[in-house]
Design an enzyme around this catalytic site. Structure first.
Site, mmCIF file in Angstrom:
data_model
loop_
_atom_site.group_PDB
_atom_site.id
_atom_site.type_symbol
_atom_site.label_atom_id
_atom_site.label_comp_id
_atom_site.label_asym_id
_atom_site.label_seq_id
_atom_site.Cartn_x
_atom_site.Cartn_y
_atom_site.Cartn_z
ATOM 1 N N HIS A 75 11.205 10.161 53.636
ATOM 2 C CA HIS A 75 12.451 10.949 53.582
ATOM 3 C C HIS A 75 12.904 11.282 55.003
ATOM 4 O O HIS A 75 12.194 11.029 55.974
ATOM 5 C CB HIS A 75 12.267 12.223 52.744
ATOM 6 N N HIS A 109 18.166 18.588 56.560
ATOM 7 C CA HIS A 109 19.514 18.623 55.976
ATOM 8 C C HIS A 109 20.157 19.936 56.376
ATOM 9 O O HIS A 109 19.469 20.886 56.761
ATOM 10 C CB HIS A 109 19.426 18.501 54.444
ATOM 11 N N HIS A 115 20.922 21.728 49.942
ATOM 12 C CA HIS A 115 21.358 20.561 50.720
ATOM 13 C C HIS A 115 22.835 20.812 50.973
ATOM 14 O O HIS A 115 23.693 20.396 50.196
ATOM 15 C CB HIS A 115 21.127 19.264 49.953
ATOM 16 N N ASP A 146 22.709 28.318 21.183
ATOM 17 C CA ASP A 146 23.687 29.286 21.704
ATOM 18 C C ASP A 146 23.173 30.023 22.946
ATOM 19 O O ASP A 146 23.592 31.137 23.233
ATOM 20 C CB ASP A 146 24.116 30.280 20.609
ATOM 21 N N HIS A 198 9.428 15.359 44.651
ATOM 22 C CA HIS A 198 10.129 16.371 43.858
ATOM 23 C C HIS A 198 9.302 16.775 42.640
ATOM 24 O O HIS A 198 9.828 16.883 41.527
ATOM 25 C CB HIS A 198 11.514 15.867 43.452
ATOM 26 N N TYR A 241 2.624 11.374 53.399
ATOM 27 C CA TYR A 241 2.161 11.346 52.007
ATOM 28 C C TYR A 241 1.318 10.089 51.794
ATOM 29 O O TYR A 241 1.800 8.978 52.009
ATOM 30 C CB TYR A 241 3.358 11.354 51.044
ATOM 31 N N ARG A 266 3.734 18.427 54.032
ATOM 32 C CA ARG A 266 5.082 18.634 54.587
ATOM 33 C C ARG A 266 5.109 20.032 55.199
ATOM 34 O O ARG A 266 4.534 20.979 54.637
ATOM 35 C CB ARG A 266 6.158 18.500 53.497
ATOM 36 N N ASP A 314 6.881 23.895 48.318
ATOM 37 C CA ASP A 314 8.238 23.850 48.875
ATOM 38 C C ASP A 314 9.069 24.773 47.994
ATOM 39 O O ASP A 314 9.304 24.457 46.828
ATOM 40 C CB ASP A 314 8.747 22.400 48.832
ATOM 41 N N GLU A 339 11.781 19.182 58.545
ATOM 42 C CA GLU A 339 10.742 19.061 57.532
ATOM 43 C C GLU A 339 10.053 17.697 57.473
ATOM 44 O O GLU A 339 10.151 16.993 56.474
ATOM 45 C CB GLU A 339 11.314 19.393 56.162
ATOM 46 N N GLU A 371 8.015 22.624 56.670
ATOM 47 C CA GLU A 371 9.478 22.746 56.694
ATOM 48 C C GLU A 371 9.902 24.150 57.114
ATOM 49 O O GLU A 371 9.426 25.142 56.568
ATOM 50 C CB GLU A 371 10.043 22.457 55.292
ATOM 51 N N ASP A 421 14.614 27.623 52.655
ATOM 52 C CA ASP A 421 13.947 26.401 52.178
ATOM 53 C C ASP A 421 12.727 26.165 53.064
ATOM 54 O O ASP A 421 12.871 25.683 54.192
ATOM 55 C CB ASP A 421 14.961 25.242 52.275
HETATM 56 N N1 GLY Z 1 13.526 21.708 48.797
HETATM 57 C C1 GLY Z 1 14.288 20.563 48.922
HETATM 58 C C2 GLY Z 1 14.196 20.016 50.275
HETATM 59 O O1 GLY Z 1 13.307 20.384 51.015
HETATM 60 O O2 GLY Z 1 15.005 19.254 50.687
HETATM 61 MN MN MN Z 2 14.601 20.948 52.644
HETATM 62 MN MN MN Z 3 12.247 22.174 50.854
#
Ligand code: GLY
Ligand code: MN
Ligand code: MN
Length: 434
Positions: free
Chosen positions: A346, A350, A357, A36, A239, A384, A402, A256, A380, A404, A267
């Site tokens: 990647h 975005h 996103h 619940d 991720h 890797y 990374r 991140d 970003e 970003e 972000d």
């Molecule tokens: N934190 C998700 C991305 O960087 O796209």
């Molecule tokens: Mn991002």
């Molecule tokens: Mn990110």
């Protein structure tokens, strides 16, 4: 956010919809976590954008030209007993007084009232596929009028994509939206700085992650997405969100994370050495990613298109990987064959807004979308290199980097909303030592 901003959006949307149409959009529902207990409620971003109304079990209807007002909000009735247990509700009066609705009805009466609102409209704007139950309900309302069509009632004859118009509106951020995005960026910058100062060998990823919980919560914000706090090998998992491992001397830490202010996200990613000093191999890779990001950000300006930053970044990353010997061959061929994808899998960013996103088309027809003032995106790039990568010397293993930042397109170029957070290695090292 001020109610006039929401009214302005609804008016703009209705202008584009045209007179003989109607728009219908449900709110999010509570989602069960276990037994619940529900997950913390997060309003549907489109619904929030049009109403600012933050309750579940609601439906907004926009009916341009309606005599008694074009903005109708169905929502939960006030109920003193339920409110004692589960919290306050706006009720119908609150919907009108505090949220500017022209009319408000109990959500439990929607089956009786909605067919009447559809009558005489030619088209229905909705977002199909959000909820199978709601789609079914909507078809039920249309069928209800169809049955009565022999009484001369006009039945809507087409469903149109509400998201097509709405998501293009959301792509361009207003002054009020940018104010919230700047706040989200500023809070996130402070949180990242706290994490950099706290980090040292022997700490656990979740301890560093707790700095974000603390900084976000004390500013009355929440995570816009689960934080990624990955040391060493975990930095190579795009991720990674377990955040359970110990942080080792000599490893990098990739973070991140981002908060949202009234729904508007930030972000940011940074990658720094657990012990406060980048190693020689880490420095070489970091330099490449930073150069890629700098080049990519430079391309963000009106007239350039969506793919320009990505192209700039992957060019510098491929060239860098070639120079340090992780790729071999001819630069142009390596780019054409996408050989960089072994280490950079990647895209470079975005759209950013009410969703991390965010919505908005990346192409118009078969052409990449041109940048225009008011758009906000992330930039970003990353590299890797997991351990045991094929024919990669050991010194590069488990380097995952990374960088970003959040970038606003302006009339003359761009503004980095997250500029206050260091990204040069010497600045990060100085901050970690402070
Ligand atoms: N934190 C998700 C991305 O960087 O796209
Ligand atoms: Mn991002
Ligand atoms: Mn990110």
């Amino acid at each position: 956010m001020n109610q006039t901003e929401f009214k302005r959006r609804r008016t703009q949307l209705m202008k584009m919809m045209g007179k003989n149409s109607i728009a219908i959009l449900p709110s999010s529902s509570e989602i069960a976590r276990n037994r619940d207990v529900d997950f913390p409620f997060r309003q549907d971003s489109d619904f929030l954008y049009l109403t600012g109304f933050n309750e579940p079990d609601a439906v907004v209807v926009l009916a341009p030209g309606r005599k008694h007002g074009d903005y109708i909000l169905f929502c939960r009735e006030k109920d003193p007993e339920k409110e004692t247990w589960h919290g306050r509700r706006a009720g119908q009066e609150g919907a009108i007084e505090n949220y500017g609705a022209d009319d408000s009805f109990p959500i439990d009466d929607i089956d009786d009232i909605l067919p009447g609102l559809l009558e005489g409209r030619e088209s229905i704007y909705n977002i199909m596929g959000l909820s199978a139950d709601f789609d079914q309900q909507l078809i039920g309302w249309v069928n209800h009028i169809k049955v009565q069509s022999r009484n001369g009632k006009q039945v809507p004859s087409e469903f149109l994509a509400l998201d097509f118009i709405l998501h293009d509106m959301r792509l361009f951020k207003s002054k009020a939206e940018l104010k919230l995005m700047r706040q989200a960026a500023a809070i996130n910058v402070v949180a990242h700085k706290r994490a950099m100062r706290l980090c040292q060998p022997g700490q656990y990823e979740y301890q560093v992650s707790a700095e974000f919980d603390h900084e976000f919560k004390r500013n009355n914000t929440q995570h816009a997405y689960p934080a990624i706090v990955g040391g060493g090998a975990n930095g190579c998992i795009l991720h990674y969100t377990e955040n359970t491992d110990v942080l080792n001397d000599g490893d990098l830490l990739l973070i991140d994370a981002g908060c949202e202010v009234q729904g508007y996200a930030s972000d940011i990613s940074r990658t720094f050495p657990v012990n406060g000093k980048y190693s020689a191999a880490q420095r070489e890779v970091y330099e490449i990613v930073l150069a890629a990001q700098t080049a990519a950000i430079k391309t963000v300006k009106p007239g350039n298109h969506w793919n320009d930053p990505h192209h700039a970044a992957l060019r510098i990353i491929t060239k860098g990987l070639l120079e340090i010997g992780l790729l071999k061959g001819n630069l142009a061929t390596l780019i054409k064959d996408q050989s960089y994808r072994q280490f950079y899998m990647h895209r470079t960013g975005h759209w950013l807004g009410l969703d991390v996103h965010d919505v908005g088309d990346y192409k118009v027809g078969d052409q990449w979308r041109l940048f225009e003032p008011g758009m906000v995106l992330t930039v970003e790039p990353g590299i890797y290199i997991p351990a045991h990568s094929k024919s990669v010397p050991r010194k590069w293993w488990d380097i995952g980097i990374r960088i970003e930042d959040d970038v606003l397109v302006t009339s003359t170029g761009c503004e980095v909303l997250t500029e206050a957070l260091p990204r040069k290695m010497e600045d990060i090292e100085a901050l970690m030592a402070s």
